[in-house]
Design an enzyme around this catalytic site. Structure first.
Site, PDB file in Angstrom:
ATOM      1  CD  GLU A 299      45.234  43.642  41.650  1.00 20.95           C
ATOM      2  OE1 GLU A 299      46.223  43.101  41.123  1.00 20.95           O
ATOM      3  OE2 GLU A 299      44.551  43.082  42.522  1.00 20.95           O
TER       4      GLU A 299
ATOM      5  NE  ARG B 223      39.494  39.661  38.702  1.00 20.23           N
ATOM      6  CZ  ARG B 223      39.107  38.586  39.372  1.00 20.23           C
ATOM      7  NH1 ARG B 223      37.837  38.219  39.377  1.00 20.23           N
ATOM      8  NH2 ARG B 223      39.995  37.861  40.030  1.00 20.23           N
TER       9      ARG B 223
ATOM     10  CG  ASP C  75      43.776  41.133  46.600  1.00 19.63           C
ATOM     11  OD1 ASP C  75      44.688  41.671  45.935  1.00 19.63           O
ATOM     12  OD2 ASP C  75      43.927  40.049  47.192  1.00 19.63           O
TER      13      ASP C  75
ATOM     14  CG  ASP D  35      47.686  43.118  44.321  1.00 18.48           C
ATOM     15  OD1 ASP D  35      47.022  44.032  44.859  1.00 18.48           O
ATOM     16  OD2 ASP D  35      47.212  42.026  43.992  1.00 18.48           O
TER      17      ASP D  35
ATOM     18  CE  LYS E  63      47.585  40.628  46.874  1.00 19.57           C
ATOM     19  NZ  LYS E  63      46.745  39.501  46.459  1.00 19.57           N
TER      20      LYS E  63
ATOM     21  CE  LYS F 245      47.640  41.547  38.410  1.00 13.75           C
ATOM     22  NZ  LYS F 245      47.204  40.513  39.378  1.00 13.75           N
TER      23      LYS F 245
END
Length: 503
Positions: free
Chosen positions: A353, A355, A351, A274, A281, A269
């Site tokens: 993301e 996966r 959030d 993020d 977040k 990943k």
């Protein structure tokens, strides 16, 4: 730091400090420690009797030689109890001792190999652990500091001393292997410690390209237009909110070119920052999301080591690198994306993301590259840290044999893991009423439903998912870990490739 192997008597070396060791409960030291004790007129024995030297794991005792030895100082490192001693403890002792030498502002030191004698560890393995532990324990990240903080006191040379000349080749080989593994882990640490403005998808691709150039790996990058042609709607759905162009990074090591089916895929990943996207977040600790690409950093680091250690197996690394940002072009909660596999995905939470990027990366690995064994590594879920804390990474798999091999590799190098369940019942939580899947199964069993989502794209290909969200960062110096990025699971991935190559 320079690591050199020399044959000789450690009591005869003129250096700033020499390091010897002691098991807990030993009253009269033998071997090299005994020789040093004798030269110091039984100072070590006397300190044992006084209770000042215990041999307990992690303890160090400083003795000034006052001219009784050519070396100025002796450090006695505790190994713990002999019946519980392992190679992982040898690494931890080397790391802690190295930091102690640095605290003492020692520039040059000499050490015996911990565990190679009474510890019953083979000389090569013990030397590898010594080099790994020393270099990992001394790791620092000071690239953005100025002034005196930019160049802290350093241990510049460590001599590894062995009396038996016949063991020198094995010890030299072990030290070299340990250096390779530590430097590969340090690369992953460096990448994950960088702020997001210094580790964009483009810069991440440049790091992978440099590794490929340095060590003869095949390298390629799929640009946004290439990913669009392949139908990577899940990956690009994450990327579309950012001004930074996504990079789908591929490196290949051809260790068994006449047997192309003998292969392993490592998929990391690689979300270089993020924010959570539209499902943004909280501000607190958002800065830590610079390291949400730790999985990608680990596979790049692993490839650096694999290329040098040359196991007889073909290894391919994939890092689907992007940011996850909110903007007028970002994917919205409720949007439906079509993945490369053809599966449609309802985005319930932007959030979740990582996966999405892994889904397309795994599909590419299977469909375009024909990879027959897959391991993905991701800082995927906060739920993983709740379940296992900061001690073990979570393991999920559709193939028990491969899962066992991954866990064994981690245990061998001191990167501990724990297998989690993947009961079919949990899949219900990922069902969508408007698409084939939704990208979050809710709070309950969050790490398990996330793994199930990723597993949808692995199909029947043997696959292991490592959720490293609890272990990708260390909050203090302890053993081989230093505060900041841990570099887990670089060494596990290398060991896995080596073990698979041996059959």
């Amino acid at each position: 730091m320079e690591l050199r192997v020399t044959i000789g008597d450690i009591t005869k070396l003129e250096t700033d400090a020499i390091v010897v060791n002691l098991f807990e409960g030993v009253k009269h030291p033998g071997g090299a420690t005994g020789a040093v004790d004798q030269a110091l007129d039984s100072a070590i024995t006397n300190l044992i009797e006084d209770g000042e030297i215990t041999g307990k794991k992690g303890t160090t005792t400083l003795i000034h030689t006052l001219g009784k030895l050519p070396a100025k100082r002796v450090i006695v490192a505790g190994l713990g109890k002999s019946d519980t001693f392992t190679i992982n403890i040898a690494r931890e002792v080397a790391a802690g001792t190295a930091r102690q030498l640095r605290r003492l502002k020692i520039k040059q030191a000499a050490t015996i190999v911990h565990g190679a004698g009474i510890g019953n560890i083979e000389a090569e393995a013990a030397a590898e652990a010594l080099a790994e532990g020393t270099l990992l324990g001394l790791y620092t990240f000071n690239q953005h500091k100025t002034g005196k903080d930019a160049d802290p006191d350093k241990l510049t040379e460590l001599l590894v001393v062995e009396q038996d000349a016949e063991k020198k080749p094995a010890i030299k080989s072990g030290v070299n292997n340990g250096r390779i593994l530590a430097e590969a882990t340090s690369l992953a640490r460096d990448m994950a410690n960088q702020p997001a403005n210094k580790m964009t998808p483009t810069i991440m691709a440049e790091h992978a390209h440099q590794v490929a150039k340095d060590y003869g790996l095949e390298f390629s990058v799929l640009e946004k237009v290439d990913c669009e042609k392949l139908g990577m709607g899940a990956f690009l759905g994450v990327a579309q909110g950012s001004n930074e162009p996504p990079k789908f990074i591929i490196c290949k090591y051809h260790g068994d070119p006449t047997n192309p089916e003998n292969n392993l895929g490592l998929i990391g990943k690689s979300v270089t920052f993020d924010s959570g996207g539209i499902s943004i977040k909280p501000a607190a600790d958002m800065g830590k999301m610079k390291a949400d690409m730790s999985g990608g950093a680990s596979v790049i680091g692993a490839m650096k080591a694999i290329a040098q250690l040359k196991p007889k197996i073909n290894v391919t690394m994939i890092a689907a690198a992007t940011e996850n940002m909110p903007s007028g072009t970002a994917t919205r909660p409720g949007d439906i994306l079509k993945s490369m596999s053809g599966k449609t995905i309802e985005v319930e939470n932007t959030d979740a993301e990582g996966r999405l990027t892994l889904g397309d990366a795994i599909t590419y690995a299977r469909q375009e590259l024909g990879l027959r064994r897959l391991v993905d590594i991701a800082t995927l879920t906060g739920a993983m840290g709740i379940a296992l804390g900061n001690v073990r990474a979570g393991v999920f798999s559709n193939n028990q044999a491969l899962a066992d091999q991954v866990i064994a590799a981690g245990e061998a190098v001191g990167e501990r893991m724990w297998q989690m369940p993947l009961d079919e019942d949990y899949k219900e939580q990922n069902k969508s009423t408007v698409a084939d899947l939704k990208n979050t199964g809710g709070r309950a069993a969050g790490s398990i439903t996330a793994a199930h989502f990723v597993g949808e794209f692995a199909g029947d290909t043997p696959w292991v998912h490592l959720d490293i969200a609890g272990v990708y960062m260390a909050d203090k110096d302890q053993g081989v870990w230093v505060k900041g990025a841990s570099g887990i699971p670089v060494r596990s991935l290398v060991k896995l490739a080596q073990n698979l190559a041996q059959g």
